[in-house]
Write a protein that holds these residues in place. Sequence first.
Motif, PDB file in Angstrom:
ATOM      1  N   GLY A 207       0.789  -1.231   0.000  1.00 23.90           N
ATOM      2  CA  GLY A 207       0.000   0.000   0.000  1.00 23.90           C
ATOM      3  C   GLY A 207       0.818   1.276   0.000  1.00 23.90           C
ATOM      4  O   GLY A 207       0.631   2.144  -0.874  1.00 23.90           O
ATOM      5  N   PRO A 208       1.764   1.440   0.945  1.00 26.13           N
ATOM      6  CA  PRO A 208       2.529   2.697   0.996  1.00 26.13           C
ATOM      7  C   PRO A 208       3.358   2.961  -0.263  1.00 26.13           C
ATOM      8  O   PRO A 208       3.349   4.074  -0.790  1.00 26.13           O
ATOM      9  N   VAL A 209       4.070   1.934  -0.769  1.00 29.81           N
ATOM     10  CA  VAL A 209       4.916   2.159  -1.947  1.00 29.81           C
ATOM     11  C   VAL A 209       4.045   2.410  -3.181  1.00 29.81           C
ATOM     12  O   VAL A 209       4.391   3.232  -4.047  1.00 29.81           O
ATOM     13  N   ASP A 210       2.888   1.750  -3.263  1.00 30.49           N
ATOM     14  CA  ASP A 210       2.004   1.984  -4.410  1.00 30.49           C
ATOM     15  C   ASP A 210       1.407   3.392  -4.368  1.00 30.49           C
ATOM     16  O   ASP A 210       1.199   4.006  -5.420  1.00 30.49           O
ATOM     17  N   ALA A 211       1.146   3.902  -3.159  1.00 33.09           N
ATOM     18  CA  ALA A 211       0.659   5.280  -3.037  1.00 33.09           C
ATOM     19  C   ALA A 211       1.721   6.270  -3.530  1.00 33.09           C
ATOM     20  O   ALA A 211       1.410   7.234  -4.239  1.00 33.09           O
ATOM     21  N   VAL A 212       2.984   5.996  -3.194  1.00 29.86           N
ATOM     22  CA  VAL A 212       4.094   6.857  -3.637  1.00 29.86           C
ATOM     23  C   VAL A 212       4.241   6.802  -5.157  1.00 29.86           C
ATOM     24  O   VAL A 212       4.376   7.834  -5.829  1.00 29.86           O
ATOM     25  N   LEU A 213       4.193   5.590  -5.722  1.00 23.72           N
ATOM     26  CA  LEU A 213       4.337   5.456  -7.177  1.00 23.72           C
ATOM     27  C   LEU A 213       3.132   6.056  -7.900  1.00 23.72           C
ATOM     28  O   LEU A 213       3.255   6.517  -9.035  1.00 23.72           O
ATOM     29  N   GLY A 214       1.980   6.064  -7.231  1.00 19.81           N
ATOM     30  CA  GLY A 214       0.798   6.728  -7.798  1.00 19.81           C
ATOM     31  C   GLY A 214       1.043   8.216  -7.999  1.00 19.81           C
ATOM     32  O   GLY A 214       0.540   8.818  -8.950  1.00 19.81           O
ATOM     33  N   GLU A 215       1.854   8.800  -7.111  1.00 22.16           N
ATOM     34  CA  GLU A 215       2.200  10.228  -7.227  1.00 22.16           C
ATOM     35  C   GLU A 215       3.367  10.456  -8.188  1.00 22.16           C
ATOM     36  O   GLU A 215       3.334  11.363  -9.017  1.00 22.16           O
ATOM     37  N   LEU A 216       4.410   9.631  -8.054  1.00 28.69           N
ATOM     38  CA  LEU A 216       5.661   9.880  -8.792  1.00 28.69           C
ATOM     39  C   LEU A 216       5.673   9.252 -10.182  1.00 28.69           C
ATOM     40  O   LEU A 216       6.493   9.611 -11.019  1.00 28.69           O
ATOM     41  N   GLY A 217       4.783   8.271 -10.413  1.00 27.19           N
ATOM     42  CA  GLY A 217       4.885   7.497 -11.649  1.00 27.19           C
ATOM     43  C   GLY A 217       5.926   6.406 -11.475  1.00 27.19           C
ATOM     44  O   GLY A 217       6.669   6.380 -10.492  1.00 27.19           O
ATOM     45  N   THR A 218       5.977   5.501 -12.443  1.00 24.77           N
ATOM     46  CA  THR A 218       6.900   4.365 -12.370  1.00 24.77           C
ATOM     47  C   THR A 218       8.052   4.575 -13.342  1.00 24.77           C
ATOM     48  O   THR A 218       7.854   5.044 -14.455  1.00 24.77           O
ATOM     49  N   ASP A 219       9.266   4.250 -12.880  1.00 22.44           N
ATOM     50  CA  ASP A 219      10.455   4.296 -13.731  1.00 22.44           C
ATOM     51  C   ASP A 219      10.634   2.903 -14.331  1.00 22.44           C
ATOM     52  O   ASP A 219      10.859   1.939 -13.601  1.00 22.44           O
ATOM     53  N   GLU A 220      10.512   2.792 -15.644  1.00 20.32           N
ATOM     54  CA  GLU A 220      10.526   1.466 -16.292  1.00 20.32           C
ATOM     55  C   GLU A 220      11.938   0.943 -16.553  1.00 20.32           C
ATOM     56  O   GLU A 220      12.113  -0.161 -17.060  1.00 20.32           O
ATOM     57  N   SER A 221      12.975   1.727 -16.218  1.00 20.92           N
ATOM     58  CA  SER A 221      14.333   1.363 -16.624  1.00 20.92           C
ATOM     59  C   SER A 221      14.932   0.236 -15.787  1.00 20.92           C
ATOM     60  O   SER A 221      15.823  -0.472 -16.222  1.00 20.92           O
ATOM     61  N   MET A 222      14.465   0.071 -14.546  1.00 21.37           N
ATOM     62  CA  MET A 222      15.013  -0.949 -13.643  1.00 21.37           C
ATOM     63  C   MET A 222      14.043  -1.130 -12.489  1.00 21.37           C
ATOM     64  O   MET A 222      13.040  -0.431 -12.418  1.00 21.37           O
TER      65      MET A 222
END
Length: 346
Positions: free
Chosen positions: A326-341
Amino acid sequence: EKMTTKSMMLALAGSVASLALMTGAGLAQSSEPFRLIVTHLEAPLVPNSVMDLAAELGYFEAEGVDVELVRVQQTPSAIAALQSGDGEMANIGVDALLQVIHNGATDFRAVTSPNKSLPFLIASKDDIATPADLAGRSFGVGRVGSLDHSLSTLVLSSQGVSIDDSEIISLGQPDIRAQALLAGQVDATTMSIGVWSELPDTQGLHVLIDQDAYYEGAPVVNKVNAVTGDVLAERPEDVQAVIRALTKLSRDFAENPQMWVDAMVEARPDVSTEVLEMLAQSFAGSWSVNGGMSVEELSYTSDWLYETEDFADFEQLALEDWVDFGPVDAVLGELGTDESMDPADR
């Protein structure tokens, strides 16, 4: 007077923090410090240094959370501090987290991993050109069944090579194994990139399997940041703020390795710039730019651990019984996902 890199970074981070607080972007939930327990006494020569450097460079402050690093010497001390309420989050081994849950702390959860893997590599004499050439040669391990032995068995197996075709020699700690390789007492061994980088002379030796290929062959997540159920319930925004700061700094280091070198020159003046530059290049693909919480890698880690002797008497926990995305998904919901690694495969 000329500003040092560190003072410029701190000044910049301070301005960002002030701006965040003025605009309401600072999401501090409590005026109490958020105590992050770490098991190293100084910034380590691995991506885990992101925790120390986020404090030094003002990244936690910029997210409006007052993080205080609590330094202990070993994982049992970190778990004891977390259990007794002497810290809100602890960077601990996955094996230790699973064991403490089995022993009754059923509300403990992994929420992020700022440094997933041990940066292991396999080094050998130059005449061992490929992993297949290890057959019939001597291979140094900590002991039979040790972490380095178990992981290297997986890594070599992924390359179609059986470690059992080599002569296994138990030598102990990585620095002792490295010295034995240097002295020609063994033909190959596993060590960390840090130990390799500090060898005085590697003439006649080479890296047979680098740490990226090593992790690919054995994607075992070594350490995670865990919190208790109380912290998750009472300070969820602070947990997210810590993850957001670590994720942002990991992305900045991935984009600009020199930034890590400059920060580490200040944090670890005992280490030469040349070694730091070499390490920065070697960590290029290792940063937890999405929080370090791949379902596939965490599942692989759990499956592997439950096949080891230490977990023979336990029934395997489901992923949701020791991980909270939950917490990390909330952060990625704001920042977007980096697809490089660092796959965010959920």
